[in-house]
Scaffold this motif. Structure first.
Motif, PDB file in Angstrom:
ATOM      1  N   ALA A 283     -14.006  11.710   4.321  1.00  0.00           N
ATOM      2  CA  ALA A 283     -12.747  12.249   3.289  1.00  0.00           C
ATOM      3  C   ALA A 283     -12.443  11.268   2.791  1.00  0.00           C
ATOM      4  N   ASN A 284     -12.181  11.230   1.688  1.00  0.00           N
ATOM      5  CA  ASN A 284     -11.836   9.291   1.081  1.00  0.00           C
ATOM      6  C   ASN A 284     -10.408   9.635   0.535  1.00  0.00           C
ATOM      7  N   LYS A 285      -9.939   8.650   0.020  1.00  0.00           N
ATOM      8  CA  LYS A 285      -8.514   7.898  -0.156  1.00  0.00           C
ATOM      9  C   LYS A 285      -7.293   8.732   0.915  1.00  0.00           C
ATOM     10  N   LEU A 286      -7.657   8.472   1.870  1.00  0.00           N
ATOM     11  CA  LEU A 286      -7.161   8.664   3.114  1.00  0.00           C
ATOM     12  C   LEU A 286      -5.840   7.813   3.123  1.00  0.00           C
ATOM     13  N   ASP A 287      -5.768   6.664   2.381  1.00  0.00           N
ATOM     14  CA  ASP A 287      -4.314   6.019   1.870  1.00  0.00           C
ATOM     15  C   ASP A 287      -3.455   7.296   0.870  1.00  0.00           C
ATOM     16  N   LYS A 288      -3.747   7.865   0.784  1.00  0.00           N
ATOM     17  CA  LYS A 288      -3.229   8.783  -0.376  1.00  0.00           C
ATOM     18  C   LYS A 288      -1.976   9.516   0.628  1.00  0.00           C
ATOM     19  N   LEU A 289      -2.377   9.819   1.294  1.00  0.00           N
ATOM     20  CA  LEU A 289      -1.706  11.059   2.753  1.00  0.00           C
ATOM     21  C   LEU A 289      -1.160  10.625   3.970  1.00  0.00           C
TER      22      LEU A 289
ATOM     23  N   SER B 289     -11.120   5.226   3.546  1.00  0.00           N
ATOM     24  CA  SER B 289     -10.556   4.641   2.147  1.00  0.00           C
ATOM     25  C   SER B 289     -11.064   3.768   1.850  1.00  0.00           C
ATOM     26  N   ALA B 290     -11.888   3.894   0.702  1.00  0.00           N
ATOM     27  CA  ALA B 290     -12.146   2.500  -0.035  1.00  0.00           C
ATOM     28  C   ALA B 290     -11.352   1.874  -0.383  1.00  0.00           C
ATOM     29  N   GLU B 291     -10.807   2.029  -0.491  1.00  0.00           N
ATOM     30  CA  GLU B 291      -9.321   1.610  -1.148  1.00  0.00           C
ATOM     31  C   GLU B 291      -9.066   0.307   0.046  1.00  0.00           C
ATOM     32  N   ARG B 292      -9.067   0.978   1.231  1.00  0.00           N
ATOM     33  CA  ARG B 292      -7.876  -0.027   2.561  1.00  0.00           C
ATOM     34  C   ARG B 292      -9.028  -0.166   3.615  1.00  0.00           C
TER      35      ARG B 292
ATOM     36  N   ARG C 147     -21.370   1.686 -10.022  1.00  0.00           N
ATOM     37  CA  ARG C 147     -20.657   0.998 -10.226  1.00  0.00           C
ATOM     38  C   ARG C 147     -19.279   1.756  -9.969  1.00  0.00           C
ATOM     39  N   VAL C 148     -18.758   1.623 -10.510  1.00  0.00           N
ATOM     40  CA  VAL C 148     -17.409   2.234 -10.258  1.00  0.00           C
ATOM     41  C   VAL C 148     -16.532   2.892 -11.759  1.00  0.00           C
ATOM     42  N   GLY C 149     -16.294   4.365 -11.823  1.00  0.00           N
ATOM     43  CA  GLY C 149     -15.575   4.842 -12.963  1.00  0.00           C
ATOM     44  C   GLY C 149     -17.295   4.708 -13.868  1.00  0.00           C
ATOM     45  N   ALA C 150     -18.174   5.210 -13.372  1.00  0.00           N
ATOM     46  CA  ALA C 150     -19.750   5.148 -13.967  1.00  0.00           C
ATOM     47  C   ALA C 150     -19.791   6.031 -15.090  1.00  0.00           C
TER      48      ALA C 150
ATOM     49  N   SER D  70     -17.272  14.083  -9.299  1.00  0.00           N
ATOM     50  CA  SER D  70     -17.142  13.010 -10.174  1.00  0.00           C
ATOM     51  C   SER D  70     -15.694  12.087  -9.708  1.00  0.00           C
ATOM     52  N   ASN D  71     -15.557  10.914  -9.505  1.00  0.00           N
ATOM     53  CA  ASN D  71     -13.563  10.295  -9.182  1.00  0.00           C
ATOM     54  C   ASN D  71     -13.598  10.538  -8.055  1.00  0.00           C
ATOM     55  N   VAL D  72     -14.163  11.238  -7.123  1.00  0.00           N
ATOM     56  CA  VAL D  72     -14.401  11.265  -5.769  1.00  0.00           C
ATOM     57  C   VAL D  72     -13.979   9.952  -4.881  1.00  0.00           C
ATOM     58  N   GLY D  73     -14.746   9.307  -5.439  1.00  0.00           N
ATOM     59  CA  GLY D  73     -14.815   7.517  -5.227  1.00  0.00           C
ATOM     60  C   GLY D  73     -16.474   7.537  -4.681  1.00  0.00           C
ATOM     61  N   LYS D  74     -17.179   7.955  -4.728  1.00  0.00           N
ATOM     62  CA  LYS D  74     -18.620   7.570  -3.777  1.00  0.00           C
ATOM     63  C   LYS D  74     -18.458   6.595  -4.333  1.00  0.00           C
ATOM     64  N   SER D  75     -18.688   5.927  -5.385  1.00  0.00           N
ATOM     65  CA  SER D  75     -18.957   4.685  -5.720  1.00  0.00           C
ATOM     66  C   SER D  75     -18.601   3.736  -5.320  1.00  0.00           C
ATOM     67  N   SER D  76     -17.354   3.642  -4.410  1.00  0.00           N
ATOM     68  CA  SER D  76     -15.775   2.755  -4.178  1.00  0.00           C
ATOM     69  C   SER D  76     -16.659   2.869  -2.483  1.00  0.00           C
ATOM     70  N   VAL D  77     -16.798   4.143  -1.967  1.00  0.00           N
ATOM     71  CA  VAL D  77     -16.964   4.127  -0.691  1.00  0.00           C
ATOM     72  C   VAL D  77     -18.883   3.542  -0.719  1.00  0.00           C
TER      73      VAL D  77
HETATM   74  P1  GDP Z   1     -17.083   8.541  -8.351  1.00  0.00           P
HETATM   75  O1  GDP Z   1     -17.062   9.070  -9.852  1.00  0.00           O
HETATM   76  O2  GDP Z   1     -16.863   9.364  -7.231  1.00  0.00           O
HETATM   77  O3  GDP Z   1     -18.288   7.350  -8.145  1.00  0.00           O
HETATM   78  O4  GDP Z   1     -15.296   7.169  -8.204  1.00  0.00           O
HETATM   79  P2  GDP Z   1     -15.451   6.099  -8.298  1.00  0.00           P
HETATM   80  O5  GDP Z   1     -15.804   4.678  -6.978  1.00  0.00           O
HETATM   81  O6  GDP Z   1     -15.332   5.434 -10.048  1.00  0.00           O
HETATM   82  O7  GDP Z   1     -13.598   6.318  -8.234  1.00  0.00           O
HETATM   83  C1  GDP Z   1     -12.616   6.609  -8.771  1.00  0.00           C
HETATM   84  C2  GDP Z   1     -11.645   6.038  -8.334  1.00  0.00           C
HETATM   85  O8  GDP Z   1     -10.866   7.162  -7.699  1.00  0.00           O
HETATM   86  C3  GDP Z   1     -11.011   4.761  -8.787  1.00  0.00           C
HETATM   87  O9  GDP Z   1      -9.833   4.669  -9.836  1.00  0.00           O
HETATM   88  C4  GDP Z   1     -11.399   3.887  -7.964  1.00  0.00           C
HETATM   89  O10 GDP Z   1     -10.143   3.168  -8.092  1.00  0.00           O
HETATM   90  C5  GDP Z   1     -10.204   5.399  -7.130  1.00  0.00           C
HETATM   91  N1  GDP Z   1     -10.295   5.308  -5.323  1.00  0.00           N
HETATM   92  C6  GDP Z   1     -12.197   5.948  -5.292  1.00  0.00           C
HETATM   93  N2  GDP Z   1     -11.518   5.308  -3.751  1.00  0.00           N
HETATM   94  C7  GDP Z   1     -10.112   5.418  -3.317  1.00  0.00           C
HETATM   95  C8  GDP Z   1      -9.225   4.980  -1.917  1.00  0.00           C
HETATM   96  O11 GDP Z   1     -10.183   5.429  -0.902  1.00  0.00           O
HETATM   97  N3  GDP Z   1      -7.840   5.609  -2.484  1.00  0.00           N
HETATM   98  C9  GDP Z   1      -7.830   5.457  -3.862  1.00  0.00           C
HETATM   99  N4  GDP Z   1      -6.165   5.413  -3.711  1.00  0.00           N
HETATM  100  N5  GDP Z   1      -8.353   5.306  -4.623  1.00  0.00           N
HETATM  101  C10 GDP Z   1      -9.578   5.302  -5.032  1.00  0.00           C
END
Ligand code: GDP
Length: 193
Positions: free
Chosen positions: A140-146, A174-177, A51-54, A32-39
């Motif tokens: 490996a998600n959230k690369l933008d944070k490294l 990076s789901a973000e970028r 759904r992000v943040g389900a 949870s919260n790793v960003g799976k939905s965002s990916v």
């Molecule tokens: P899930 O619970 O794995 O489905 O995660 P979510 O997709 O809901 O994302 C959890 C949080 O991480 C949210 O606040 C997203 O905006 C954030 N997030 C997801 N992917 C990235 C990313 O690549 N970079 C950054 N900086 N934040 C991200």
């Protein structure tokens, strides 16, 4: 394959609901919260598809999306959320056990956090994929944070901790970028080819 052509099909809460129509199944796992939905949203170019943040209460179901009529993107329920009840965790375990034993998985896509060493649960998930004999792709998600200097050592630590095999792909994402989208699509196309 056109990853923009995607549609929600159904959610399964037990093995009776699993889709068994022979289309390849690409199973996405992550805590949870790793960003799976965002990916997933980044992959299919949608803002609010998965759904992000389900809410954690609704996590014990498997969501199926059809990709371009050619494969299912299977969104497995996240794990590791601290506030989940024992009953809910048990339900999650039974559902996962059934799905991993179903023989339906074509490839596993494991989402991990690029910043951290994979958790014990991440290692367990990847081992479940290995046990099915399917190829594994790690994003490996959230690369933008490294910081730039952290990228290679972190990727190496992920490779080692998950004991990735020669043939398993590790994609810095990076789901973000949007980093890694092309590479992840190519890796998915390769397992479907
Ligand atoms: P899930 O619970 O794995 O489905 O995660 P979510 O997709 O809901 O994302 C959890 C949080 O991480 C949210 O606040 C997203 O905006 C954030 N997030 C997801 N992917 C990235 C990313 O690549 N970079 C950054 N900086 N934040 C991200």
């Amino acid at each position: 394959m056109n990853f923009n052509k995607v549609e929600f099909v159904l959610s399964a809460a037990s093995r009776e609901g699993f889709l068994r129509d022979g289309l390849p199944q690409l199973a996405f796992a992550g805590r949870s919260n790793v960003g799976k939905s965002s990916v997933i949203n980044r992959l299919v170019n949608r803002k609010n598809f998965a759904r992000v943040g389900a809410s954690p209460g609704k996590t014990s179901q498997i969501n199926y999306f059809r990709l371009d009529g050619a494969a299912y993107l299977v969104d497995l329920p996240g794990y590791g959320y601290a506030k989940v009840s024992k009953a809910e965790r048990d339900r999650w375990g039974r559902l996962m056990e059934a799905y991993f034993a179903s023989g339906l998985i074509t490839a596993g896509v494991q989402i991990v956090d690029a910043r951290h060493k994979p958790t014990a649960d991440d290692v367990t998930m990847v081992n479940w994929f290995y046990d099915t004999g399917c190829p594994v792709i790690v994003a490996a998600n959230k690369l933008d944070k490294l910081k730039r200097s952290e990228i290679e050592p972190n990727l190496q630590r992920i490779r080692e901790t998950l004991e990735l095999r020669e043939e398993d792909r590790l994609v810095a994402f990076s789901a973000e970028r949007g980093d890694g989208r092309e590479e992840l699509m190519a890796a998915l196309e390769a397992v479907l080819a």
